[in-house]
Write a protein that holds these residues in place. Structure first.
Motif, PDB file in Angstrom:
ATOM      1  N   GLY A   1       0.734  -1.313  -0.013  1.00 56.82           N
ATOM      2  CA  GLY A   1      -0.097  -0.265   0.123  1.00 56.82           C
ATOM      3  C   GLY A   1       0.988   1.060  -0.003  1.00 56.82           C
ATOM      4  O   GLY A   1       0.823   2.194  -0.829  1.00 56.82           O
ATOM      5  N   GLN A   2       2.269   1.464   0.633  1.00 58.65           N
ATOM      6  CA  GLN A   2       3.058   2.723   0.550  1.00 58.65           C
ATOM      7  C   GLN A   2       3.774   2.692  -0.789  1.00 58.65           C
ATOM      8  O   GLN A   2       3.459   3.863  -1.249  1.00 58.65           O
ATOM      9  CB  GLN A   2       3.970   2.543   2.192  1.00 58.65           C
ATOM     10  CG  GLN A   2       3.474   1.840   3.008  1.00 58.65           C
ATOM     11  CD  GLN A   2       4.585   1.845   4.490  1.00 58.65           C
ATOM     12  OE1 GLN A   2       5.741   1.518   4.043  1.00 58.65           O
ATOM     13  NE2 GLN A   2       4.216   1.840   5.309  1.00 58.65           N
ATOM     14  N   LYS A   3       3.781   1.477  -1.150  1.00 63.30           N
ATOM     15  CA  LYS A   3       4.172   1.640  -2.798  1.00 63.30           C
ATOM     16  C   LYS A   3       3.207   2.027  -4.205  1.00 63.30           C
ATOM     17  O   LYS A   3       3.684   3.327  -4.091  1.00 63.30           O
ATOM     18  CB  LYS A   3       4.921   0.284  -3.229  1.00 63.30           C
ATOM     19  CG  LYS A   3       5.978   0.310  -4.483  1.00 63.30           C
ATOM     20  CD  LYS A   3       6.001  -0.647  -4.313  1.00 63.30           C
ATOM     21  CE  LYS A   3       6.771  -0.592  -5.618  1.00 63.30           C
ATOM     22  NZ  LYS A   3       7.106  -2.522  -6.474  1.00 63.30           N
ATOM     23  N   TYR A   4       2.162   1.981  -3.021  1.00 63.80           N
ATOM     24  CA  TYR A   4       1.153   2.151  -3.944  1.00 63.80           C
ATOM     25  C   TYR A   4       0.681   4.031  -4.180  1.00 63.80           C
ATOM     26  O   TYR A   4       0.774   3.948  -4.754  1.00 63.80           O
ATOM     27  CB  TYR A   4      -0.172   1.486  -4.068  1.00 63.80           C
ATOM     28  CG  TYR A   4      -1.274   2.030  -4.577  1.00 63.80           C
ATOM     29  CD1 TYR A   4      -1.089   2.010  -5.653  1.00 63.80           C
ATOM     30  CD2 TYR A   4      -2.436   3.019  -3.945  1.00 63.80           C
ATOM     31  CE1 TYR A   4      -2.760   2.028  -6.655  1.00 63.80           C
ATOM     32  CE2 TYR A   4      -3.806   3.343  -4.651  1.00 63.80           C
ATOM     33  CZ  TYR A   4      -3.344   2.579  -6.746  1.00 63.80           C
ATOM     34  OH  TYR A   4      -4.619   3.388  -7.491  1.00 63.80           O
ATOM     35  N   ASN A   5       0.988   4.152  -2.289  1.00 57.97           N
ATOM     36  CA  ASN A   5       0.836   5.835  -2.766  1.00 57.97           C
ATOM     37  C   ASN A   5       1.435   6.604  -2.809  1.00 57.97           C
ATOM     38  O   ASN A   5       1.626   7.623  -3.362  1.00 57.97           O
ATOM     39  CB  ASN A   5       0.681   5.587  -1.415  1.00 57.97           C
ATOM     40  CG  ASN A   5      -1.082   5.599  -0.371  1.00 57.97           C
ATOM     41  OD1 ASN A   5      -1.798   5.363  -1.833  1.00 57.97           O
ATOM     42  ND2 ASN A   5      -0.811   5.728   0.747  1.00 57.97           N
ATOM     43  N   MET A   6       2.868   5.753  -2.827  1.00 57.10           N
ATOM     44  CA  MET A   6       3.744   6.987  -3.427  1.00 57.10           C
ATOM     45  C   MET A   6       3.992   7.405  -5.070  1.00 57.10           C
ATOM     46  O   MET A   6       3.515   7.541  -5.220  1.00 57.10           O
ATOM     47  CB  MET A   6       6.017   6.097  -3.281  1.00 57.10           C
ATOM     48  CG  MET A   6       6.677   6.818  -4.106  1.00 57.10           C
ATOM     49  SD  MET A   6       6.655   8.022  -3.333  1.00 57.10           S
ATOM     50  CE  MET A   6       7.298   7.807  -1.403  1.00 57.10           C
ATOM     51  N   GLY A   7       3.008   5.878  -6.014  1.00 58.18           N
ATOM     52  CA  GLY A   7       3.452   5.820  -7.477  1.00 58.18           C
ATOM     53  C   GLY A   7       1.577   6.931  -7.730  1.00 58.18           C
ATOM     54  O   GLY A   7       1.915   8.028  -8.778  1.00 58.18           O
ATOM     55  N   LEU A   8       1.143   6.686  -6.776  1.00 55.56           N
ATOM     56  CA  LEU A   8      -0.371   8.196  -6.673  1.00 55.56           C
ATOM     57  C   LEU A   8       0.010   9.041  -6.025  1.00 55.56           C
ATOM     58  O   LEU A   8      -0.376   9.614  -7.023  1.00 55.56           O
ATOM     59  CB  LEU A   8      -1.312   6.901  -5.943  1.00 55.56           C
ATOM     60  CG  LEU A   8      -2.646   8.375  -5.191  1.00 55.56           C
ATOM     61  CD1 LEU A   8      -3.817   7.898  -6.670  1.00 55.56           C
ATOM     62  CD2 LEU A   8      -3.782   7.696  -4.334  1.00 55.56           C
ATOM     63  N   SER A   9       1.172   9.000  -5.758  1.00 62.97           N
ATOM     64  CA  SER A   9       1.144  10.998  -5.132  1.00 62.97           C
ATOM     65  C   SER A   9       2.278  11.035  -6.599  1.00 62.97           C
ATOM     66  O   SER A   9       2.201  12.931  -7.105  1.00 62.97           O
ATOM     67  CB  SER A   9       1.994  11.107  -4.024  1.00 62.97           C
ATOM     68  OG  SER A   9       3.225  10.034  -4.478  1.00 62.97           O
TER      69      SER A   9
END
Length: 368
Positions: free
Chosen positions: A308-316
């Motif tokens: 999820g953290q990796k996903y949020n990094m890409g989302l940002s």
């Protein structure tokens, strides 16, 4: 009838148009005028004989000269010398007095102190070229009678003077004379009253009765006057100070703009496009060397754990790229824009884990 006609005449003079507004007087002035004097019928009695008569007044004239001071606020104080004359007839009285009548004239003269007030009509929103005024006065006046009485078999005459208290009420208007500073035409109506007096030999009885006092009743006079007034201190008033213009401080364009996103979204809302457009416009008005576009998410995620953290990094990063693309469409060179994605780091609002916080789902546009 004569009083009504005269009142209509003075009303017409006061209502007549003028070319300029009369000025409020500040400092010394002089005023003189002359006009029509209408004296009301006056009662006359001889206490020693009980004989009475009524003095029928005919037309007369009046004049005055005054000097005064204006205080600049509409109030004026003046000292006045006045003269008034009327022609008359006195018809015989009672107690067997013979038929006949007395003819002659009477005169009034003296001095009064007047208090007057100029009415500034502009304060009532009335824009007319006239300054009306009102006033009252009090002083002392003398009456002088010159009378000649015809009776069967002879004549009686009288020429005597007596004095008494006098008072008056004044209403009028002033008109400036164009091109002559300080000079004004005035029109006035005055009601002047004078207490009665005792004087002279008996009137209206046999010629061989001498030395009896004659009482005259209170004298009421209506005066309609046209005059000229000159104010010595007629310098124009100083111009008003220039209006203080408050210049609002120039708004310095902001250097940081926040663009917010829906949960798990990277597309721009209509409001987000407006904010990006403001940032693009501001970059042309402030000194800018580069533009940083930093993307963020809240600490909730579509996927749990490290994934999820990796996903949020890409989302940002996707959010930052969406803002950069909009800036370029608004005219900002792509080479001037640096983008970063920080994921869940640096939240605006501290929250518990896995919390959806709208303030943290953002992109910061920083003009540097």
């Amino acid at each position: 009838m004569r009083i009504r006609t005269a009142l209509l005449a003075v009303t017409s003079m006061v209502a007549a148009p003028s070319l300029a507004l009369a000025s409020t007087i500040t400092g010394p002035y002089i005023d003189l005028g002359a006009g029509y004097n209408l004296t009301q019928h006056q009662r006359m009695t001889t206490p020693a004989t009980g004989n009475t008569g009524r003095q029928h007044q005919l037309d007369g004239y009046t004049g005055f000269l005054s000097a005064g001071w204006g205080f600049g606020n509409g109030l004026r104080l003046e000292v006045e010398g006045v003269y008034a004359q009327s022609y008359n007839k006195i018809f015989g009285g009672k107690n067997g007095s013979p038929r006949g009548y007395t003819r002659g004239s009477n005169q009034g003269y003296g001095g009064l102190i007047n208090v007057l007030y100029d009415i500034d009509l502009a304060q009532f929103g009335i824009d007319v070229p006239v300054t009306p005024f009102v006033g009252i006065g009090a002083g002392y006046m003398w009456e002088k009678y010159r009378l000649h009485h015809d009776v069967p078999g002879g004549q009686n005459s009288m020429s005597r003077t007596g004095g008494g208290f006098a008072a008056q009420a004044i209403v009028g208007a002033a008109y400036d004379i164009p091109g002559v500073p300080g000079l004004a035409v005035t029109t006035q109506y005055r009601f002047l009253t004078q207490t009665g007096s005792e004087s002279g030999v008996n009137i209206g009885t046999y010629k061989d009765i001498k030395g009896n006092k004659v009482k005259t009743g209170t004298r009421y006079q209506h005066q309609f006057i046209l005059g000229l007034r000159y104010a010595f201190d007629n310098a124009p008033p100083p111009p008003p100070p220039p209006a203080h213009v408050v210049v609002p401080p120039q708004r310095t364009p902001a250097r940081t703009y926040l663009v917010f996103f829906d949960w798990d979204k990277a597309n721009l809302t209509p409001r987000a496009r407006e904010i990006v457009a403001q940032a693009a416009q501001a970059s042309t008005h402030v000194q800018t060397t580069r533009i940083e576009v930093n993307g963020y998410t809240d600490n909730s995620a579509a996927h749990p754990g490290p994934r999820g953290q990796k996903y949020n990094m890409g989302l940002s990063l996707r959010r930052a790229n969406s803002v950069k693309a909009e800036l370029v469409r608004d005219g900002v060179p792509a080479t001037a824009i640096n983008i970063h994605g920080y994921g869940e780091a640096h939240p605006l609002v501290a929250t518990a884990p896995n919390t959806r916080e709208p303030q943290n789902r953002r992109v910061e546009i920083i003009l540097k």
